[in-house]
Design a protein around this motif. Structure first.
Motif, PDB file in Angstrom:
ATOM      1  N   SER A 164      51.881  41.006  50.934  1.00 27.74           N
ATOM      2  CA  SER A 164      50.513  40.521  51.162  1.00 27.74           C
ATOM      3  C   SER A 164      50.265  39.328  50.258  1.00 27.74           C
ATOM      4  O   SER A 164      50.845  39.207  49.189  1.00 27.74           O
ATOM      5  N   CYS A 165      49.386  38.465  50.693  1.00 25.47           N
ATOM      6  CA  CYS A 165      49.158  37.235  49.923  1.00 25.47           C
ATOM      7  C   CYS A 165      48.138  37.480  48.818  1.00 25.47           C
ATOM      8  O   CYS A 165      47.395  38.440  48.850  1.00 25.47           O
ATOM      9  N   PRO A 166      48.089  36.605  47.825  1.00 26.93           N
ATOM     10  CA  PRO A 166      47.153  36.824  46.708  1.00 26.93           C
ATOM     11  C   PRO A 166      45.705  36.483  47.078  1.00 26.93           C
ATOM     12  O   PRO A 166      44.803  36.737  46.295  1.00 26.93           O
ATOM     13  N   THR A 167      45.512  35.922  48.261  1.00 26.61           N
ATOM     14  CA  THR A 167      44.233  35.376  48.770  1.00 26.61           C
ATOM     15  C   THR A 167      43.835  34.104  48.012  1.00 26.61           C
ATOM     16  O   THR A 167      44.279  33.884  46.886  1.00 26.61           O
ATOM     17  N   CYS A 168      43.033  33.298  48.685  1.00 25.15           N
ATOM     18  CA  CYS A 168      42.534  32.065  48.063  1.00 25.15           C
ATOM     19  C   CYS A 168      41.263  31.645  48.809  1.00 25.15           C
ATOM     20  O   CYS A 168      40.722  32.443  49.588  1.00 25.15           O
ATOM     21  N   GLY A 169      40.833  30.441  48.591  1.00 19.89           N
ATOM     22  CA  GLY A 169      39.583  29.982  49.195  1.00 19.89           C
ATOM     23  C   GLY A 169      39.595  29.945  50.720  1.00 19.89           C
ATOM     24  O   GLY A 169      38.551  29.782  51.348  1.00 19.89           O
ATOM     25  N   ARG A 170      40.764  30.095  51.325  1.00 20.07           N
ATOM     26  CA  ARG A 170      40.818  30.082  52.792  1.00 20.07           C
ATOM     27  C   ARG A 170      40.456  31.429  53.415  1.00 20.07           C
ATOM     28  O   ARG A 170      40.278  31.526  54.619  1.00 20.07           O
ATOM     29  N   ILE A 171      40.401  32.467  52.594  1.00 20.34           N
ATOM     30  CA  ILE A 171      40.305  33.826  53.121  1.00 20.34           C
ATOM     31  C   ILE A 171      38.961  34.070  53.814  1.00 20.34           C
ATOM     32  O   ILE A 171      37.922  33.612  53.343  1.00 20.34           O
ATOM     33  N   GLU A 172      39.007  34.772  54.948  1.00 22.89           N
ATOM     34  CA  GLU A 172      37.763  35.060  55.670  1.00 22.89           C
ATOM     35  C   GLU A 172      37.618  36.529  56.043  1.00 22.89           C
ATOM     36  O   GLU A 172      36.804  36.891  56.865  1.00 22.89           O
ATOM     37  N   ILE A 178      50.797  41.511  55.432  1.00 22.05           N
ATOM     38  CA  ILE A 178      49.358  41.367  55.660  1.00 22.05           C
ATOM     39  C   ILE A 178      48.932  40.076  54.975  1.00 22.05           C
ATOM     40  O   ILE A 178      48.840  39.998  53.756  1.00 22.05           O
ATOM     41  N   MET A 179      48.704  39.065  55.791  1.00 23.79           N
ATOM     42  CA  MET A 179      48.472  37.725  55.249  1.00 23.79           C
ATOM     43  C   MET A 179      47.035  37.284  55.504  1.00 23.79           C
ATOM     44  O   MET A 179      46.451  37.578  56.543  1.00 23.79           O
ATOM     45  N   GLY A 180      46.496  36.574  54.531  1.00 27.44           N
ATOM     46  CA  GLY A 180      45.085  36.181  54.582  1.00 27.44           C
ATOM     47  C   GLY A 180      44.766  35.154  55.645  1.00 27.44           C
ATOM     48  O   GLY A 180      43.664  35.106  56.155  1.00 27.44           O
ATOM     49  N   CYS A 181      45.716  34.292  55.971  1.00 31.13           N
ATOM     50  CA  CYS A 181      45.460  33.285  57.000  1.00 31.13           C
ATOM     51  C   CYS A 181      46.780  32.864  57.633  1.00 31.13           C
ATOM     52  O   CYS A 181      47.828  33.391  57.279  1.00 31.13           O
ATOM     53  N   VAL A 182      46.719  31.912  58.518  1.00 32.04           N
ATOM     54  CA  VAL A 182      47.936  31.567  59.267  1.00 32.04           C
ATOM     55  C   VAL A 182      48.912  30.685  58.468  1.00 32.04           C
ATOM     56  O   VAL A 182      50.034  30.479  58.885  1.00 32.04           O
ATOM     57  N   VAL A 183      48.475  30.196  57.286  1.00 31.98           N
ATOM     58  CA  VAL A 183      49.322  29.249  56.550  1.00 31.98           C
ATOM     59  C   VAL A 183      50.766  29.754  56.397  1.00 31.98           C
ATOM     60  O   VAL A 183      51.710  29.074  56.753  1.00 31.98           O
ATOM     61  N   ASN A 184      50.898  30.975  55.841  1.00 30.06           N
ATOM     62  CA  ASN A 184      52.259  31.501  55.672  1.00 30.06           C
ATOM     63  C   ASN A 184      52.584  32.643  56.625  1.00 30.06           C
ATOM     64  O   ASN A 184      53.675  33.199  56.588  1.00 30.06           O
ATOM     65  N   ALA A 185      51.602  33.002  57.434  1.00 32.92           N
ATOM     66  CA  ALA A 185      51.762  34.215  58.236  1.00 32.92           C
ATOM     67  C   ALA A 185      52.911  34.125  59.234  1.00 32.92           C
ATOM     68  O   ALA A 185      53.625  35.097  59.456  1.00 32.92           O
TER      69      ALA A 185
HETATM   70  S1  SF4 Z   1      48.039  33.208  53.157  1.00 34.87           S
HETATM   71 FE1  SF4 Z   1      46.230  31.941  53.433  1.00 34.87          FE
HETATM   72  S2  SF4 Z   1      44.608  33.092  52.440  1.00 34.87           S
HETATM   73 FE2  SF4 Z   1      46.508  33.943  51.690  1.00 34.87          FE
HETATM   74  S3  SF4 Z   1      46.871  32.823  49.810  1.00 34.87           S
HETATM   75 FE3  SF4 Z   1      48.015  31.783  51.431  1.00 34.87          FE
HETATM   76  S4  SF4 Z   1      46.626  30.174  52.106  1.00 34.87           S
HETATM   77 FE4  SF4 Z   1      45.373  31.620  50.956  1.00 34.87          FE
END
Ligand code: SF4
Length: 353
Positions: A267-275, A300-307
């Motif tokens: 899972s990602c650490p989350t960042c400002g992109r998270i919704e 389980i990824m916060g957004c599509v960037v690395n998903a």
């Molecule tokens: S996957 Fe998206 S939300 Fe998660 S840390 Fe990377 S850029 Fe931020």
């Protein structure tokens, strides 16, 4: 399983029906923290540990009463049992009568070559494996004088000397553990020993500390040794429930591609992109899947960037977006799910698998 690690070639030994060394996977061990003479409590803990994936269990035998309890424990244990003996050859001999599969001896604190020889002869007769333990706290005077303090070289030399002694008296059914007082000393001692012999090594960072710090220290120390191909069996020592030791041991092995067991969550650490509330989603999934034994990689990824990249590596996962997520399986998107339903949908899909 992808592993770039070439393991050191070691001669195999058996503790009960569990192979250590040779081409066997790295074996996970732990130690009970009950009073061994409390047979019921000890067996309950052994059963819980075996369920958690522990493959060999060590129990302390500080008194005669504890050694006498071993018979009943061995009879009912689902995994091989090693008796932990310090100082007393008399207790060692009682333990050897109990049917145990292995015995841990620190020759440094028995300090009587004649008695050690007798114990080894009895182990040979009964086909009991020995863990030869070397600890910085019980190093021979001669080596302390030579090196000035229990350095990695001193510990390795002690381990090599005792191994030679074991072999000279005709005993080869043993593995060695070398425990220094810090991570670097441990690594150095094990590395020197590993380069000179093919004897299997039990590795661990002794007295690593409470769960959080101890896990980090163990992951660093064991991780470096394992990466060098050293280590045939491991124990993570934590001031915590031994079940946590087993869990952490597998996480260390899993992160190096050396074993797979249960669910691995990426899972990602989350960042400002998270919704979405990702920490909550991850926690729910982790709780629901904690008893799954089959190897399964869940991303389980916060957004599509690395998903997309992670999706390719994982068996199943979620790529979250604006209050929703794409559920994917084996790298392929299956459907879009809302934030409220994403955990249930993921679990349903896992169930199908
Ligand atoms: S996957 Fe998206 S939300 Fe998660 S840390 Fe990377 S850029 Fe931020």
């Amino acid at each position: 399983m992808n592993s770039v690690i070439t393991r050191r070639k070691t001669r195999p030994i058996f503790v009960g029906n569990v192979q250590i060394g040779g081409d066997a996977p790295i074996v996970v061990q732990s130690m009970t923290d009950t009073k061994t003479h409390n047979i019921e409590e000890t067996l309950n803990q052994i059963n819980r540990l075996a369920n958690a994936g522990c493959e060999i269990i060590r129990v302390a035998a500080p008194t005669e009463k504890d050694a006498l309890a071993l018979k009943e424990i061995v009879k009912n244990s689902p995994i091989p049992v090693i008796a932990d003996i310090h100082f007393s050859p008399r207790i060692a001999f009682i333990a050897l009568e109990s049917g145990i599969h292995g015995i841990r001896l620190n020759p440094g604190n028995i300090n009587d070559e004649g008695k050690i020889r007798e114990i080894l002869q009895e182990c040979k007769r009964k086909n009991i494996a020995v863990r030869l333990g070397i600890n910085s706290g019980s190093l021979e005077e001669r080596l302390l004088e030579k090196y000035g303090f229990p350095s990695g070289e001193a510990l390795a030399e002690s381990a090599l000397n005792w191994s030679e002694f074991f072999e000279k008296v005709g005993f080869t059914n043993f593995k060695v553990s070398i425990k220094g007082s810090d991570v670097l000393q441990n690594i150095q001692a094990n590395k020197i020993f590993a380069e000179k012999t093919d004897i299997p090594l039990h590795i661990g960072i002794t007295e690593a500390g409470p769960a959080g710090r101890g896990s980090v220290k163990s992951a660093v120390g064991l991780g470096i040794l394992l990466y060098m191909g050293i280590g045939d069996t491991i124990r993570v020592s934590l001031t915590a429930d031994p079940e946590e030791e087993v869990e952490v041991a597998y996480q260390i092995l899993q992160s190096l591609g050396l074993r797979r067991k249960g669910v691995e969550i990426i899972s990602c650490p989350t960042c400002g992109r998270i919704e979405v509330n990702l920490p909550e989603v991850v926690k729910k999934v982790e709780d629901k899947l904690k008893n799954v034994k089959q190897p399964l990689k869940v991303a389980i990824m916060g957004c599509v960037v690395n998903a997309i990249g992670e999706a390719r590596e994982a068996d199943i996962g979620l790529a979250c977006g604006n209050k929703s997520a794409i559920l994917f399986r084996n790298g392929q998107p299956i459907k879009r799910v809302s934030e409220e339903e994403m955990v249930d949908e993921l679990l349903k899909e896992i169930e199908k698998m």
